[in-house]
Design a protein around this motif. Structure first.
Motif: not given
Ligand code: NAP
Length: 259
Positions: A16-17, A21, A25, A47, A50
């Motif tokens: 998530s981070k 992440r 992505e 997340t 997004s």
């Protein structure tokens, strides 16, 4: 470059981070559908939303602690035939040799060694049967150059690295590539937490602590989660089929070594 993995499915742990992440992505940008994990539901859902909006790929979220057996079972149940596995979890706390009791060691080994090994063991048979798979483990530069105050991390990650060195070569002929990505200093919450500790103990501002650390990197800066993620996506790509059991260091030149 077309990475040749559009339509494939990836499990991204602790994504998530930060670096996880970044990997999620970059894989989504390459057209890979995701099963995305982290413990806290709010940031995980944000997340995922997004990523869906930016890359139009399916993202299933599984909020759980990946370092527990129940958490791993939940993630694996949400993705029965993963093509790609990105192993990640939070890193152990810093300290000195005398701080760490048996329980601290067991926690570090469970989180940063046993967890990725158990996930690898669970997904490998299916990948081998299907003749294609990519596994990337996020470890640390500490695997090449151990960091004195990260003894728990040095130890647990060394164990995973040893396991991967053998396993990657045992399964390579089935079309499965297992590699490790070794982050040096990257600008994430984890780096902030370490910088805050340094700032407190040295009596300096966090900006000063960051500037001093950036000055130790030949590139003169911290790495970004985006560039880390793109390297992960390449290791998961169709083009990376001959990269087996490597420890790929992303450190801005910080570790000066011949091999
Ligand atoms: P980060 O920014 O703190 O992000 C950590 C991510 O992992 C978050 O999404 C967090 O979400 C999730 N997470 C943590 N523990 C989890 C657990 N038990 N189960 C499921 N999800 C979990 O950290 P980072 O900087 O990206 O670091 C990632 C890894 O790289 C760590 O192992 C770290 O030690 C290593 N590393 C980082 C650097 C660096 O400079 N950043 C350098 C060397 C090594 P929740 O909190 O919601 O679970």
């Amino acid at each position: 470059m077309d990475l040749g993995i559009r339509g494939r499915t990836a499990i991204v742990c602790a994504g998530s981070k930060g670096l996880g992440r970044g990997c999620a992505e970059a894989l989504a940008e390459a057209g890979v559908g995701l099963v995305l994990n982290a413990r806290s539901e709010g940031p995980l859902e944000a997340t995922a939303e997004s990523i869906r909006a930016r890359f139009q790929v399916p993202v299933t979220t599984v909020a759980c602690d990946i370092t527990t057996e129940a958490g791993r079972d939940k993630v694996l149940a949400a993705c029965e035939t993963p093509d790609i596995l990105v192993n990640n979890a939070g890193g152990p706390p810093p300290g000195v040799w005398s701080d760490w009791e048996r329980e601290d060691w067991l926690k570090a080994v469970e989180g940063n060694m046993i967890t990725p090994i158990m996930l690898i063991k669970a997904v490998l048979p299916g990948m081998m049967e299907r003749g294609w798979g990519r596994i990337v483990n996020i470890t640390s530069q500490a695997v090449k150059a151990p960091i004195a105050n990260l003894g728990l991390s040095n130890g647990a990650r060394a164990g995973l690295t040893g396991y991967v060195a053998g396993t990657a070569r045992q399964v390579a002929s089935s079309g499965v590539c297992i590699n490790n990505l070794l982050p040096g200093i990257h600008a994430t919450d984890r780096a902030d937490a370490l910088d805050i500790k340094v700032a407190e103990s040295a009596g300096i501002s966090i900006e000063e602590a960051r500037a001093r650390r950036a000055a130790t990197v030949p590139a003169g800066r911290y790495g970004t989660a985006e560039e880390f993620g793109q390297t992960c996506a390449f290791l998961c790509s169709q083009h990376a089929g001959f990269i087996i059991g490597q420890n790929v260091l992303l450190d801005g030149g910080a570790n000066n070594m011949m091999l």
